[in-house]
Motif scaffolding. Structure first.
Motif, short mmCIF file in Angstrom:
data_model
loop_
_atom_site.label_atom_id
_atom_site.label_comp_id
_atom_site.label_asym_id
_atom_site.label_seq_id
_atom_site.Cartn_x
_atom_site.Cartn_y
_atom_site.Cartn_z
N TYR A 14 27.83 39.61 20.60
CA TYR A 14 27.64 38.42 21.39
C TYR A 14 27.22 37.24 20.51
N ALA A 15 26.31 37.48 19.57
CA ALA A 15 25.84 36.40 18.70
C ALA A 15 26.98 35.82 17.88
N GLY A 16 27.89 36.68 17.41
CA GLY A 16 29.02 36.20 16.63
C GLY A 16 29.99 35.38 17.46
N LEU A 17 30.20 35.80 18.71
CA LEU A 17 31.08 35.04 19.60
C LEU A 17 30.50 33.67 19.93
N ALA B 164 39.05 39.51 20.68
CA ALA B 164 37.80 39.01 21.23
C ALA B 164 37.41 37.68 20.58
N GLU B 165 37.54 37.59 19.26
CA GLU B 165 37.16 36.37 18.57
C GLU B 165 38.10 35.22 18.92
N LEU B 166 39.38 35.50 19.02
CA LEU B 166 40.32 34.43 19.39
C LEU B 166 40.08 33.97 20.82
N GLY B 167 39.79 34.92 21.71
CA GLY B 167 39.50 34.56 23.09
C GLY B 167 38.28 33.68 23.21
N ALA B 168 37.23 34.02 22.46
CA ALA B 168 36.01 33.21 22.48
C ALA B 168 36.27 31.81 21.94
N MET B 169 37.02 31.72 20.86
CA MET B 169 37.34 30.41 20.28
C MET B 169 38.12 29.54 21.26
N CYS B 170 39.10 30.13 21.93
CA CYS B 170 39.88 29.37 22.91
C CYS B 170 38.98 28.87 24.02
#
Length: 320
Positions: free
Chosen positions: A21-24, A124-130
């Motif tokens: 979560y912290a990374g997202l 997950a990382e791409l989704g968070a960035m979007c």
């Protein structure tokens, strides 16, 4: 007095295997350097989209040009017309207020990588960035998360508090995955597409981030129907081993499986046959998804597990 915001702490998980979560949350810092529809630079492959699809918040001046038959005379620029002796009109584009649904695959098949980072982490990382980018643009964002046990979805909102709650759910779904994970019967691609259709959204943007491995022709037909009244942007995450197996794999005596069936790659004939099958499936999948994207002249974004997915994504959607 308001309490100071405390940044979430890391759990100490291997970032190649799991997202936290912290990374997202920290990925918010990445959103200044890329654009999403329709806020795009003229040099982007996605520029020019959505000029009149969505309910507007206002008008932005775009250009001054010569009058053409059919132009609204209310847009005539009389000062320029009088100065040049030729009629000129001011052209405007409409600001958009969008609903964006970020659809993220976190099923068992995504827990795989032969290089650096699991496909599930990339998604997950791409989704968070979007999601961070959508909020930055002042639009509404919702999530559809396909986990191994269930499909989770949230309504699109212009709320950072709600978005952070979805990031927590996303990180939990990601951390559920392991080598023994098996998908529930209720999370296959067909159920996923049915959920998107039941939302009955129009003039919205769907960003689907997946490996698309279990997407069949009839699923694509449903997405094409969805594409008629919305925009569907496909992001495919793949691993080199899913496209072709190394020729020297037979020396390693690998046994591969999908959680139910196994194949012992103990001779070159089996390796060659498996590799040819993967190549055929990958080619068909790419062609099908590219056809879906061609309906709205959108690119098919393809990313890998090399660990460079953020840079790859920014390059393909356009930098600010």
């Amino acid at each position: 007095m308001a309490r100071p915001k405390i940044a979430p702490k890391n759990q100490g998980l291997d970032p190649r295997l799991y997202c936290e979560y912290a990374g997202l949350v920290r990925l918010q810092a990445q959103v200044e350097s890329f654009s999403l529809l329709p806020h795009l630079n003229s040099g982007s492959v996605l520029s020019g989209r959505h000029h009149s699809l969505f309910r507007g918040r206002g008008l932005n001046f775009e250009e001054l040009r010569h009058y053409q038959t059919g132009d609204d005379i209310r847009n005539l620029d009389w000062k320029v017309t009088m100065r040049t002796g030729k009629p000129h009109v001011r052209s405007y584009t409409e600001e958009k207020d969008r609903n964006v649904m970020v659809c993220i695959d976190q099923r068992s098949g995504m827990f795989f990588s032969s290089t650096q980072v699991m496909k599930s982490v990339v998604a997950a990382e791409l989704g968070a960035m979007c999601g961070w980018r959508v909020l930055k643009d002042g639009d509404r964002v919702g999530f559809v998360i396909a986990a191994d046990n269930a499909l989770y979805h949230s309504k699109a909102k212009r709320s950072q508090h709600d978005f952070l709650a979805q990031l927590k759910r996303l990180s939990k779904a990601n951390q559920r995955l392991n080598v023994q994970s098996l998908n529930s019967d209720k999370v296959d691609f067909g159920h996923w597409v049915s959920l998107l259709k039941r939302m009955k959204l129009k003039q919205s943007t769907f960003i689907i981030i997946s490996d698309w491995r279990d997407c069949e022709d009839h699923h694509l037909d449903h997405l094409k129907q969805l594409q008629q009244h919305n925009d569907v942007l496909a992001v495919t995450i793949s691993d080199p081993f899913e496209q072709a197996l190394p020729k020297d794999l037979v020396k390693m005596k690998w046994v591969i499986g999908d959680g139910r069936y196994q194949l012992n790659l103990d001779n070159q004939t089996k390796v060659a046959a498996a590799s040819a099958g993967l190549a055929e499936q990958t080619t068909k999948q790419r062609q099908s998804v590219a056809e879906l994207m061609a309906m709205k002249r959108l690119p098919h974004i393809e990313l890998d597990t090399s660990g460079n997915h953020i840079a790859q994504f920014k390059k393909q959607v356009g930098r600010r």
